[in-house]
Design a protein around this motif. Sequence first.
Motif: not given
Length: 114
Positions: A52-55, A59-62, A76-78, A5-12
């Motif tokens: 990216n902002l919506v993503a 991620y943070l809300s769901t 998602v991370v991929g 989850m952190s990786s997905a947010v960090g990449l975004a």
Amino acid sequence: MAFWMSSAVGLAVVNLFLLAVLGAVWLRNYRTFRTNLLLGLLLFAGVLAMENLVAIGAYLSTEMVYAGGTRAMYAVVGLRAMQFLALSFLTVVTLFPSGSIFRSVRERASGERS
């Protein structure tokens, strides 16, 4: 799962940074040249930044949605990683249009072989 989850947010977030750099360059060029191509690139950057902002918000809300689906989180991370690679290539060719960054790498590589 928290790591992914952190990786997905960090990449975004990194993708947003790259889009900001690209957007600044394209806006400066649009003000100079007023071409439809640059306007299209600006719109592309804006739409991708919104995505990216919506993503990030999703991620943070769901977080619980992804908690049960390991495959979904990997996907998602991929996708974020592929977007990062695409934006990285686009950033390099935008900031170094003459290919000077590639020439310096080739020169160093050929110099080390001699």
